[in-house]
Structures are given as structure tokens and as C-alpha cells.
Write a protein that holds these residues in place. Structure first.
Motif, PDB file in Angstrom:
ATOM      1  N   VAL A 145      -6.025  -3.669   6.810  1.00 43.78           N
ATOM      2  CA  VAL A 145      -5.255  -4.008   8.003  1.00 43.78           C
ATOM      3  C   VAL A 145      -4.594  -2.769   8.582  1.00 43.78           C
ATOM      4  CG1 VAL A 145      -3.309  -5.351   8.865  1.00 43.78           C
ATOM      5  CG2 VAL A 145      -4.832  -6.328   7.141  1.00 43.78           C
ATOM      6  N   PHE A 146      -3.974  -1.999   7.699  1.00 42.02           N
ATOM      7  CA  PHE A 146      -3.249  -0.822   8.175  1.00 42.02           C
ATOM      8  C   PHE A 146      -4.191   0.184   8.827  1.00 42.02           C
ATOM      9  CE2 PHE A 146      -1.616   3.489   7.567  1.00 42.02           C
ATOM     10  CZ  PHE A 146      -0.401   3.369   8.222  1.00 42.02           C
ATOM     11  N   ARG A 147      -5.325   0.410   8.211  1.00 40.83           N
ATOM     12  CA  ARG A 147      -6.259   1.384   8.750  1.00 40.83           C
ATOM     13  C   ARG A 147      -6.762   0.960  10.127  1.00 40.83           C
ATOM     14  NH1 ARG A 147     -11.409   4.028   5.696  1.00 40.83           N
ATOM     15  NH2 ARG A 147     -12.138   1.886   5.494  1.00 40.83           N
ATOM     16  N   ILE A 182       0.838  -1.187   0.000  1.00 40.19           N
ATOM     17  CA  ILE A 182       0.000   0.000   0.000  1.00 40.19           C
ATOM     18  C   ILE A 182       0.877   1.241   0.000  1.00 40.19           C
ATOM     19  CG2 ILE A 182      -1.936  -1.122   1.141  1.00 40.19           C
ATOM     20  CD1 ILE A 182      -1.032   0.045   3.745  1.00 40.19           C
ATOM     21  N   ARG A 183       0.370   2.285  -0.560  1.00 41.57           N
ATOM     22  CA  ARG A 183       1.119   3.524  -0.688  1.00 41.57           C
ATOM     23  C   ARG A 183       0.421   4.623   0.110  1.00 41.57           C
ATOM     24  NH1 ARG A 183       0.043   1.396  -5.342  1.00 41.57           N
ATOM     25  NH2 ARG A 183      -1.425   3.016  -5.946  1.00 41.57           N
ATOM     26  N   LEU A 184       1.182   5.239   0.959  1.00 42.97           N
ATOM     27  CA  LEU A 184       0.613   6.262   1.836  1.00 42.97           C
ATOM     28  C   LEU A 184       1.259   7.607   1.558  1.00 42.97           C
ATOM     29  CD1 LEU A 184       0.713   4.355   5.228  1.00 42.97           C
ATOM     30  CD2 LEU A 184      -1.190   4.544   3.641  1.00 42.97           C
ATOM     31  N   HIS A 185       0.468   8.626   1.614  1.00 44.60           N
ATOM     32  CA  HIS A 185       1.006   9.975   1.534  1.00 44.60           C
ATOM     33  C   HIS A 185       0.864  10.620   2.906  1.00 44.60           C
ATOM     34  CE1 HIS A 185       2.284  13.686  -0.179  1.00 44.60           C
ATOM     35  NE2 HIS A 185       1.255  14.293   0.363  1.00 44.60           N
ATOM     36  N   GLY A 216       3.678  -9.177   6.509  1.00 38.30           N
ATOM     37  CA  GLY A 216       3.348  -9.422   5.105  1.00 38.30           C
ATOM     38  C   GLY A 216       2.944  -8.182   4.329  1.00 38.30           C
ATOM     39  N   VAL A 217       2.641  -7.104   5.025  1.00 34.06           N
ATOM     40  CA  VAL A 217       2.161  -5.902   4.341  1.00 34.06           C
ATOM     41  C   VAL A 217       3.333  -4.979   4.037  1.00 34.06           C
ATOM     42  CG1 VAL A 217       0.612  -3.939   4.490  1.00 34.06           C
ATOM     43  CG2 VAL A 217      -0.023  -6.108   5.549  1.00 34.06           C
ATOM     44  N   ASP A 218       3.452  -4.614   2.781  1.00 35.54           N
ATOM     45  CA  ASP A 218       4.551  -3.752   2.345  1.00 35.54           C
ATOM     46  C   ASP A 218       4.048  -2.313   2.226  1.00 35.54           C
ATOM     47  OD1 ASP A 218       6.779  -2.620   1.199  1.00 35.54           O
ATOM     48  OD2 ASP A 218       6.271  -3.324  -0.812  1.00 35.54           O
ATOM     49  N   VAL A 219       4.460  -1.493   3.152  1.00 40.50           N
ATOM     50  CA  VAL A 219       3.971  -0.107   3.184  1.00 40.50           C
ATOM     51  C   VAL A 219       5.017   0.833   2.603  1.00 40.50           C
ATOM     52  CG1 VAL A 219       3.115   1.746   4.647  1.00 40.50           C
ATOM     53  CG2 VAL A 219       2.640  -0.617   5.249  1.00 40.50           C
ATOM     54  N   GLN A 220       4.574   1.701   1.704  1.00 42.52           N
ATOM     55  CA  GLN A 220       5.476   2.688   1.122  1.00 42.52           C
ATOM     56  C   GLN A 220       5.017   4.083   1.508  1.00 42.52           C
ATOM     57  OE1 GLN A 220       6.225   2.127  -3.058  1.00 42.52           O
ATOM     58  NE2 GLN A 220       5.649  -0.022  -2.910  1.00 42.52           N
ATOM     59  N   PHE A 221       5.927   4.811   2.097  1.00 44.04           N
ATOM     60  CA  PHE A 221       5.604   6.179   2.503  1.00 44.04           C
ATOM     61  C   PHE A 221       6.021   7.172   1.446  1.00 44.04           C
ATOM     62  CE2 PHE A 221       6.079   4.040   6.576  1.00 44.04           C
ATOM     63  CZ  PHE A 221       4.883   4.396   7.155  1.00 44.04           C
ATOM     64  N   THR A 222       5.360   8.259   1.471  1.00 48.47           N
ATOM     65  CA  THR A 222       5.713   9.377   0.616  1.00 48.47           C
ATOM     66  C   THR A 222       5.413  10.646   1.381  1.00 48.47           C
ATOM     67  OG1 THR A 222       5.493   8.454  -1.579  1.00 48.47           O
ATOM     68  CG2 THR A 222       4.771  10.714  -1.292  1.00 48.47           C
ATOM     69  N   THR A 223       6.378  11.547   1.398  1.00 51.28           N
ATOM     70  CA  THR A 223       6.079  12.821   2.047  1.00 51.28           C
ATOM     71  C   THR A 223       6.161  13.987   1.086  1.00 51.28           C
ATOM     72  OG1 THR A 223       8.371  13.092   2.697  1.00 51.28           O
ATOM     73  CG2 THR A 223       6.904  12.074   4.298  1.00 51.28           C
ATOM     74  N   PRO A 277     -12.310  -0.238  -4.476  1.00 50.16           N
ATOM     75  CA  PRO A 277     -12.266  -1.133  -3.321  1.00 50.16           C
ATOM     76  C   PRO A 277     -10.910  -1.034  -2.650  1.00 50.16           C
ATOM     77  CG  PRO A 277     -12.066  -2.368  -5.356  1.00 50.16           C
ATOM     78  CD  PRO A 277     -12.396  -0.961  -5.743  1.00 50.16           C
ATOM     79  N   PRO A 278     -10.873  -0.937  -1.334  1.00 47.00           N
ATOM     80  CA  PRO A 278      -9.590  -0.829  -0.634  1.00 47.00           C
ATOM     81  C   PRO A 278      -8.780  -2.105  -0.771  1.00 47.00           C
ATOM     82  CG  PRO A 278     -11.374  -1.150   0.926  1.00 47.00           C
ATOM     83  CD  PRO A 278     -12.009  -0.972  -0.416  1.00 47.00           C
ATOM     84  N   ARG A 279      -7.492  -1.953  -0.843  1.00 43.66           N
ATOM     85  CA  ARG A 279      -6.629  -3.119  -0.925  1.00 43.66           C
ATOM     86  C   ARG A 279      -6.615  -3.839   0.417  1.00 43.66           C
ATOM     87  NH1 ARG A 279      -1.914  -2.762  -4.145  1.00 43.66           N
ATOM     88  NH2 ARG A 279      -2.401  -1.654  -6.043  1.00 43.66           N
ATOM     89  N   PRO A 280      -6.400  -5.123   0.383  1.00 45.13           N
ATOM     90  CA  PRO A 280      -6.388  -5.899   1.629  1.00 45.13           C
ATOM     91  C   PRO A 280      -5.410  -5.334   2.662  1.00 45.13           C
ATOM     92  CG  PRO A 280      -6.335  -7.352  -0.270  1.00 45.13           C
ATOM     93  CD  PRO A 280      -6.240  -5.955  -0.799  1.00 45.13           C
ATOM     94  N   GLY A 281      -4.220  -4.993   2.189  1.00 44.94           N
ATOM     95  CA  GLY A 281      -3.232  -4.453   3.122  1.00 44.94           C
ATOM     96  C   GLY A 281      -3.711  -3.177   3.779  1.00 44.94           C
TER      97      GLY A 281
END
Lengths: 300, 300
Positions: free
Chosen positions: B284-286, B98-101, B124-131, B277-281
Motif C-alpha cells: 500500500v505504501f509503495r 512497516i519500517r522505513l529507512h 490502518g498501516v503503522d509506519v515507522q521511520f528511521t533516519t 515477500p513484501p508486507r501488506p502494508g
DNA sequence: CCATCGGTAGTCGGTGTTGGAATATCTAGA
DNA sequence: TCTAGATATTCCAACACCGACTACCGATGG
């Protein structure tokens, strides 16, 4: 905040050069590295991205979809850095530093090879090149190399060369397809074209008096270097300014059947904004450049 | 084609971190380096540019004009690279990435410190941050942290925290200026503000029933980290969400005179586009994120 | 079918860069 | 003047990187 390490700037330059030249060996020359280093940079980049960026097809490299994305963004990133350098240089306002915006093909094939002579003769002038196009780049440059007919509003333009366009092909292609005697024979061939100069072939047809000119097949490229490369590889016919492929013609990698060609309305020009006084360094550079262009002869 | 070597990407990250934190020591933490390394990166960058990029004022670093140019462009460059990574990740389409801003201040002070717990629980969840903000970034992210009142068209928003705003100052400042008993005393002080949340002080005045609220002086910053930093340095009063400065209040580097503060209409939210539709990851993150926010208590 | 050619990939070793730890130095403020 | 907190510098080890060289792979032509 960063998941993995960001690509190095040399990796970015490599990436862009790969896209422009379509081969690791040639890209290596462009970025002043060895083929080995280029190959490894690409590999490292692909590992960090997690998917292949270029397809190896035994005859060079072509970008995958992911590769195209990365190349585009790498271009933006490098452009940003060049813009920063240019703006800071402008801030410093050294009258002997000049900023040039160069067309990639022109830089690679014509300017860079003879530029060392300029730095020898004029060591005091600090020239900064830029090839990446960002929106504001052209305005920030002190002089811009352009392709066209010589008329740009607000710009003084000096013609350099490039109007003398030759029809070229790989010798093997001509051998296989049965040679080209007259312009009419071109119809049987695949022709190679460039996205941003699409008028070449219609100009050619017009100059040769051909009507209903529809080649067997057209392949388009985003970079002129790729057009030349494809021509050498025997993938089709190309129309290229003679001055850009003097080496290939001399070495026989390309031939110009029956001397076919034409004088185009479009050529390469150096343009300088006429709304501000030229910097001292620019005057020197322009004089040198025009002398170099004149040395090509009157029909270049 | 390149006159000098381009700056490395870590140098760019250092540059941006310096601008956001105003100090080499703090920037070092943000980019996971030591102060020594940050200092050297900056020095190297300044040498290659040929002019100072930051002014050393014994109390931190502030960008020069050239520095501001470079910081801006570095931001663009890094943004381009992050965009590339995000787009390629989207291409790959792994449902567990998932990609987060993230807003910089939120990432630095709140999310990153507790994020390691998430990766432990959900490896298992690959989170990518962006600022870094680039034009298309917000659309490409799977979820965006936003500051506001909770209404964004096309977005589902979950409130996190941030409405509980405290008036804070350095203890020395209060000592020097004679303390703050009532909100009215604020008028005598310099107040610190943030460009993008300019409503704080007027909200404060309104909540306290002050009319004609005009502080002695206002200093504005582009980054919230700088506002907090300036407050700690005793440069004025700041209005900051309590949850962001729990550490400073506990350690006494900042104090909250008389418990002054208010409940703002604006806070930090997590928003998710409701047109896909929200991604599965992401689900979980939310869930994890809302639990963490709830742990702050009902008045956060 | 094999030899060749033009290209990429991999290995090895030297070199230069880079980051960390420790230390020196500087500045503002008491 | 002294101190706290910041930046600059020095030394060193680790690593990444590049270049030279070699292996390899695919297309082409006899």
C-alpha cells in the motif's frame, strides 16, 4: 520523524538495572530511586513499546525476548552517552578528572559503598565511572578494573582482592538438601555459574582434589549480581569472593558450609596503561584504593 | 554510578537536529518544538557538560569539537533506541506495520510534508521511520530510500525523483558577483558540496561541456540541509534536485540563473529487498509513494 | 488452610522540569 | 544607524516524575 516519544534516559538506566539485578527493589537501589518509581518506569516503557518487557514471576522480574532486545540496545545507548562524556572530559584535559571503567559487581558491592569516603578526603578529584562496555571504552579510561590473573600487556596491575573464594548457599537450601560436610557433597547440588568466569568450579574441584566433577545441574547467569541473588533465593551453590558477600554472610542470608572454599588464581585488579604518564588525580585515587583493599586483610 | 544526570532523549534529538540544520529555528521545526525550547535544551546540555557545544555566530550555530563528539554519540544512542523499536516491532510481526529507512533530507523536505495524507487515507498501516544509520539498520527496514543510479543487488528499486538538478544561488550573491549567463561563469564562484554526493559538480561540468572545471573554492557539508541553508545565506552555488527546493525557488530565496542544470544519473529511489515477500502494508505504501512521485511530473 | 514474607502494582500529593508565548538581545549587512 | 533574522531570556501553565504509602499477589512453611 518519530512515531512515539522515545524512552527517557532514566527509563533506560532502570531497564539495564532491572536486567542486572533481576528485581525492581534491587534495581531501585542501583539507580537511586524507589521501587515504586522503577515499577512505574517499566510500566511506562512497556506501554510505549506495546508489549511486556519483563515477566513477573512473583520472585522478581526476568526479561522477555523483547525485553532482552531493549536492554541490549539501552546498554548501547547509555554507553554512547558515557563515551561522549568521557571523550569531552578528555578534551577538556583537566588533570584532576579521571575516568574509570568498573566491573558492575565490583562497583555495586564494593566501590560505591566506600567511595563517599574518597570524595570527602579528596574533594578536588573528579572521578567518572563507567560500567557499560563499548568497544573503545577500555582505552579511553585512565584506569580499568579487571578480573584475571594480573597479567595484561601494556598495563600495570595492582591486586585488590577477590582470590579468596567461598562456597556459599542459602541456609534453607542446605537444610532441605541435607548439608555439606565435604566438597564431595557438592555433586548433589545445583551449582550457579557466571558466563564470564566459567573457571571457578573447575578451579574449586581441582583445589579440593575432586575428580570427575559434574554437578547435578548448572545454571548460568550473565551478571554476578544475579548469581548472588539466586544463591540467596536457594536456587543452588555459588562460588563468590568472600569480600563481595561479607554482608550476606554476617546477616545469615548466605552461609559458608564448613568453611569450604579455595584461593583462586583469578582476582580483581586495578590496571593502568603504562604507556602514558598517570594523571595526578589517578595517583591519589590509586593510593586510596590500594589502602582500602589492604584494609580487607591479607587473605582477601 | 552516574556523576551527573544524563541528558534527556529530547536533548539528544535537539542536538542532532541542530547539527543537521545548523540553526535553532530550523532544528525546532524538525523536532516539533519551538526555537525557545531548543535554545534551552542546548543551554541545559552545555551546562551539564561544562563546556560550549555550539558556537553562536549570529547566523546560526556550528558545533564545537566537543559538540561534534556529542552529536556523534547522540546519533549512536538514538540509533540504538530506534533499532530496539524496530527489532521489537519485527518481533511482534504485525503485517500492517512497516519500517522505513529514510534519508534525512528526503524525510525533511519531501516525505514528511505529504505523509499526513497517507495516514489519512490508510489509518490502518503503522509506519515507522528511521533516519539514523546504524550498521544493521538497512537490513532491518522493510524498505529503504536510497540515492544512486537504481541498481542495488538484492533490491527492487523504484525511481522517485531527484535527477533533475538545478544550479541555484541566493539572489544577493548573484547580484554581488555579477550574475551567471553561461555555465562558464560558475568558475568564479564558491561552490557548495555534500560529502556523500561528490559527483554532482563533475557531472555538471561534463553535462555543460566544461573542461578543466575547477571552481574558485569548494565548501563541503555533511548534511544536505546545510548545503541548502548555505546557498540561501549566499555562501556559494549549489546543485540541488529541483523537487527539494520548490518552495525556495517559488519564494525567491533561491534563484536558478538561466535555468542552468542537468539531468543526473543519480536520483532518489525506494528499494525493497527482493528476497522476501513484501508486507501488506508495504504494498500500500509503495503504491501511494509512487503516485506522489508521479505527481511531480515526468521530469522530476 | 492460613499467616507470613518478599516482592510488584497502584494511588495520592508535592515538586521540579519542560515547553510555549512574548520579549529582549545580539549580529551581520546595507 | 537601521533592519532583518537569528539566539537568549523571562514568565507561566501543564505535565511528568518521584516518593510515601497502601493494596495486592504468589510462594513458602507451619
Amino acid at each position: 520523524m518519530q512515531a512515539r516519544t522515545l524512552p527517557s534516559t532514566t527509563a533506560l538506566r532502570v531497564l539495564v538495572a532491572l536486567a542486572e539485578h533481576g528485581s525492581a527493589s534491587e534495581a531501585a537501589k542501583a539507580v537511586h530511586l524507589t521501587q515504586s518509581a522503577v515499577s512505574k518506569q517499566l510500566k511506562g516503557l512497556e506501554e510505549s513499546v506495546g508489549m511486556p518487557l519483563f515477566l513477573r514471576n512473583g520472585r522478581g522480574l526476568t526479561p522477555t525476548e523483547a525485553g532482552q532486545i531493549y536492554v541490549r540496545q539501552a546498554r548501547v545507548a547509555l554507553g554512547a552517552l558515557e563515551a561522549a562524556a568521557a571523550r569531552v572530559a578528555a578534551l577538556r584535559g583537566s588533570p584532576h578528572s579521571i575516568r574509570l571503567h568498573v566491573l558492575p559487581i565490583l562497583g555495586d558491592r564494593w566501590l560505591v559503598p566506600r567511595f563517599s569516603r574518597f570524595t570527602e578526603q579528596h574533594p578536588g578529584v573528579d572521578v567518572q565511572f563507567t560500567t557499560f562496555v563499548t568497544s573503545t571504552m577500555a582505552e579511553e579510561a585512565d584506569a580499568v578494573f579487571r578480573f584475571g590473573e594480573g597479567h595484561w600487556p601494556g598495563q600495570d596491575a595492582d591486586y585488590l582482592f577477590g582470590r579468596n573464594v567461598a562456597l556459599v548457599a542459602a541456609p534453607q537450601l542446605l537444610q532441605r538438601m541435607g548439608g555439606i560436610e565435604t566438597a564431595d557433597d557438592v555433586r548433589r547440588y545445583t551449582v550457579l555459574d557466571h558466563f564470564q568466569t566459567p573457571l571457578r568450579w573447575s578451579e574449586f574441584a581441582e583445589a579440593q582434589g575432586l575428580t570427575d566433577f559434574t554437578p547435578a545441574h548448572t545454571v548460568r547467569f550473565g551478571f554476578y549480581a544475579l548469581v548472588i541473588r539466586a544463591a540467596i533465593a536457594g536456587q543452588g551453590l555459588a562460588l563468590v569472593p568472600r569480600s563481595l558477600i561479607a554482608d550476606e554472610l554476617a546477616a545469615g542470608r548466605l552461609v559458608n558450609p564448613n568453611g569450604l572454599g579455595f584461593f583462586s588464581r583469578h582476582g580483581y585488579w586495578l590496571t593502568v596503561p603504562n604507556d602514558r604518564p598517570p594523571r595526578p588525580g589517578l595517583v591519589v585515587f590509586r593510593a586510596w584504593l590500594l589502602e582500602e583493599a589492604r584494609a580487607l586483610g591479607p587473605d582477601a
